[in-house]
Scaffold this motif. Structure first.
Motif, PDB file in Angstrom:
ATOM      1  N   ALA A  28       9.475  36.763 -93.752  1.00 11.67           N
ATOM      2  CA  ALA A  28       9.091  36.098 -92.714  1.00 11.67           C
ATOM      3  C   ALA A  28       9.372  34.639 -92.666  1.00 11.67           C
ATOM      4  N   VAL A  29       9.354  33.888 -93.722  1.00  8.11           N
ATOM      5  CA  VAL A  29       9.688  32.579 -93.864  1.00  8.11           C
ATOM      6  C   VAL A  29      11.189  32.510 -93.778  1.00  8.11           C
ATOM      7  N   ALA A  30      11.978  33.549 -94.150  1.00  4.75           N
ATOM      8  CA  ALA A  30      13.407  33.354 -93.754  1.00  4.75           C
ATOM      9  C   ALA A  30      13.724  33.510 -92.374  1.00  4.75           C
ATOM     10  N   MET A  31      12.565  34.331 -91.537  1.00  7.86           N
ATOM     11  CA  MET A  31      13.057  34.635 -90.110  1.00  7.86           C
ATOM     12  C   MET A  31      12.502  33.347 -89.225  1.00  7.86           C
ATOM     13  N   GLY A  32      11.890  32.632 -90.034  1.00  8.75           N
ATOM     14  CA  GLY A  32      11.254  31.323 -89.349  1.00  8.75           C
ATOM     15  C   GLY A  32      10.048  31.307 -88.635  1.00  8.75           C
ATOM     16  N   ALA A  33       9.153  32.353 -89.065  1.00 12.06           N
ATOM     17  CA  ALA A  33       7.927  32.602 -88.358  1.00 12.06           C
ATOM     18  C   ALA A  33       6.878  31.852 -88.911  1.00 12.06           C
ATOM     19  N   LYS A  34       6.022  31.174 -88.253  1.00 12.01           N
ATOM     20  CA  LYS A  34       4.917  30.323 -88.477  1.00 12.01           C
ATOM     21  C   LYS A  34       3.703  31.217 -89.218  1.00 12.01           C
ATOM     22  N   TYR A  35       3.608  32.277 -88.581  1.00 11.41           N
ATOM     23  CA  TYR A  35       2.395  33.050 -89.238  1.00 11.41           C
ATOM     24  C   TYR A  35       2.831  34.533 -89.600  1.00 11.41           C
ATOM     25  N   ILE A  36       2.214  35.145 -90.538  1.00 13.43           N
ATOM     26  CA  ILE A  36       2.399  36.576 -90.738  1.00 13.43           C
ATOM     27  C   ILE A  36       0.970  37.298 -90.920  1.00 13.43           C
ATOM     28  N   LYS A  75       4.595  26.603 -96.371  1.00 15.08           N
ATOM     29  CA  LYS A  75       5.792  27.464 -95.692  1.00 15.08           C
ATOM     30  C   LYS A  75       5.220  28.250 -94.389  1.00 15.08           C
ATOM     31  N   ILE A  76       3.936  28.895 -94.675  1.00 13.43           N
ATOM     32  CA  ILE A  76       3.720  30.075 -93.723  1.00 13.43           C
ATOM     33  C   ILE A  76       2.251  30.189 -93.628  1.00 13.43           C
ATOM     34  N   THR A  77       1.458  30.416 -92.575  1.00 12.82           N
ATOM     35  CA  THR A  77       0.289  31.025 -92.527  1.00 12.82           C
ATOM     36  C   THR A  77       0.181  32.291 -92.785  1.00 12.82           C
ATOM     37  N   VAL A  78      -0.610  32.866 -93.854  1.00 10.85           N
ATOM     38  CA  VAL A  78      -1.048  34.306 -94.109  1.00 10.85           C
ATOM     39  C   VAL A  78      -2.135  34.584 -93.736  1.00 10.85           C
ATOM     40  N   LYS A  79      -2.482  35.385 -92.812  1.00 12.35           N
ATOM     41  CA  LYS A  79      -3.546  36.120 -92.327  1.00 12.35           C
ATOM     42  C   LYS A  79      -3.819  37.461 -92.767  1.00 12.35           C
ATOM     43  N   THR A  80      -5.142  37.797 -93.137  1.00  9.67           N
ATOM     44  CA  THR A  80      -5.605  39.069 -93.679  1.00  9.67           C
ATOM     45  C   THR A  80      -6.252  39.698 -92.537  1.00  9.67           C
ATOM     46  N   GLY A  81      -5.859  41.129 -92.293  1.00  9.25           N
ATOM     47  CA  GLY A  81      -6.568  41.809 -91.352  1.00  9.25           C
ATOM     48  C   GLY A  81      -6.458  43.320 -91.741  1.00  9.25           C
ATOM     49  N   LEU A  82      -7.354  44.029 -91.033  1.00 10.28           N
ATOM     50  CA  LEU A  82      -7.192  45.627 -91.252  1.00 10.28           C
ATOM     51  C   LEU A  82      -7.174  46.278 -89.768  1.00 10.28           C
ATOM     52  N   GLU A  83      -6.436  47.413 -89.815  1.00  8.30           N
ATOM     53  CA  GLU A  83      -6.398  48.353 -88.907  1.00  8.30           C
ATOM     54  C   GLU A  83      -7.520  49.558 -89.106  1.00  8.30           C
ATOM     55  N   ILE A  84      -8.170  49.834 -88.056  1.00  4.43           N
ATOM     56  CA  ILE A  84      -9.182  50.792 -88.439  1.00  4.43           C
ATOM     57  C   ILE A  84      -9.740  51.669 -87.163  1.00  4.43           C
ATOM     58  N   GLU A  85     -10.087  52.872 -87.263  1.00  4.32           N
ATOM     59  CA  GLU A  85     -10.642  53.462 -86.069  1.00  4.32           C
ATOM     60  C   GLU A  85     -11.969  53.224 -86.039  1.00  4.32           C
ATOM     61  N   TYR A  86     -12.562  53.297 -84.898  1.00  2.00           N
ATOM     62  CA  TYR A  86     -14.007  53.291 -84.716  1.00  2.00           C
ATOM     63  C   TYR A  86     -14.937  54.520 -84.583  1.00  2.00           C
ATOM     64  N   LEU A  87     -15.565  54.752 -85.740  1.00  2.00           N
ATOM     65  CA  LEU A  87     -16.106  56.021 -85.794  1.00  2.00           C
ATOM     66  C   LEU A  87     -17.757  55.830 -85.978  1.00  2.00           C
ATOM     67  N   PRO A  88     -18.651  56.176 -85.000  1.00  2.00           N
ATOM     68  CA  PRO A  88     -19.944  55.591 -84.963  1.00  2.00           C
ATOM     69  C   PRO A  88     -20.886  55.515 -86.242  1.00  2.00           C
ATOM     70  N   SER A  89     -20.675  56.767 -87.188  1.00  2.00           N
ATOM     71  CA  SER A  89     -21.494  56.858 -88.281  1.00  2.00           C
ATOM     72  C   SER A  89     -21.082  55.758 -89.116  1.00  2.00           C
ATOM     73  N   PHE A  90     -19.958  55.013 -89.156  1.00  2.00           N
ATOM     74  CA  PHE A  90     -19.656  54.051 -89.933  1.00  2.00           C
ATOM     75  C   PHE A  90     -19.858  52.797 -89.647  1.00  2.00           C
ATOM     76  N   ARG A  91     -20.597  52.435 -88.525  1.00  2.32           N
ATOM     77  CA  ARG A  91     -21.287  51.225 -87.886  1.00  2.32           C
ATOM     78  C   ARG A  91     -21.272  50.185 -89.158  1.00  2.32           C
TER      79      ARG A  91
END
Length: 234
Positions: A28-36, A75-91
């Motif tokens: 990402a740094v080599a590509m010139g991105a400011k955020y990943i 050099k770059i801002t790194v953000k931490t996320g998660l991709e997840i399904e919504y299943l009501p019993s796991f609220r």
């Protein structure tokens, strides 16, 4: 140069390259991105689902990215996320993730839905769009999610668009705008047009003032390039 690389997976999900987290950041740094922004598939306690990191690896995922945020802070801002399904019993679990200070964002990515506790249905049914759509709407209404991943992908089992799809799409768009939720235009979907994962019919309904984010959905460092290419497909 462009601003960000969003929707990046890691080796932990089990269907990505075995490259380490730092390799993505260096690229990402080599590509010139400011955020990943990493958004690997979130685990569930007990590991009831495949194609995602095991629950036992969640802490190491967060620790790895915390370390790399600091290492690459100039050099770059790194953000931490998660991709997840919504299943009501796991609220309660989503609320726990949301409260975790090491997690910058939660992305709703509805690959399956919960009919009842322990009973799940996946993309492969023609009627899946109804369950996936309702689960997405419910998840968005919780206020726990910042982004909806590939919202148009719930219609991929269908060749022809219909009024029922319009109705679900309009509800998703309305909630997104009311709750300040981003809708993701997904490069992986756009690059596989024959699969019907990308639906221009959905995006034609999205007004100009809606919040849209462009995701590369990268499962290897080479696929970070889709973050550039998606802009050429619009």
């Amino acid at each position: 140069m462009y601003n960000y690389l969003f929707h990046v997976h890691t080796w932990r999900c089990g269907h990505a390259s075995d490259e380490q987290d730092e390799a993505y950041i260096r690229k990402a740094v080599a590509m010139g991105a400011k955020y990943i922004i990493f958004t690997d598939h979130a685990p569930f306690l007990g590991n009831p689902f495949t194609n995602r990191m095991p629950y036992e690896q969640l802490d190491s995922y967060l620790a790895s990215l915390k370390y790399l945020k600091e290492k690459y802070r100039h050099k770059i801002t790194v953000k931490t996320g998660l991709e997840i399904e919504y299943l009501p019993s796991f609220r309660d679990y989503y609320e726990e993730l949301r409260a975790n200070k090491e997690i910058d964002m939660l992305m709703l990515g509805q690959h399956h839905y919960e009919e009842s506790r322990g009973q799940y249905f996946f993309h492969d049914s023609e009627m899946a769009y109804f369950g996936l759509g309702n689960a997405t709407l419910k998840g968005m209404n919780t206020g726990l999610f910042d982004v909806v991943a590939h919202p148009d992908r719930i219609f991929k089992a269908h060749t022809h668009w219909c009024e029922a799809f319009d109705r679900i799409s309009e509800l998703m768009i309305k909630i997104a705008m009311n709750r300040n939720i981003y809708l993701e235009k997904n490069a992986r979907s756009m690059c596989r047009l024959q699969s019907k994962e990308y639906r221009p019919e959905f995006w034609k309904l999205v007004p100009a003032d809606a919040k849209i984010i462009y995701g590369c959905d990268a499962h290897s460092t080479a696929e970070l390039r889709m973050g550039e290419e998606i802009r050429c497909l619009n």
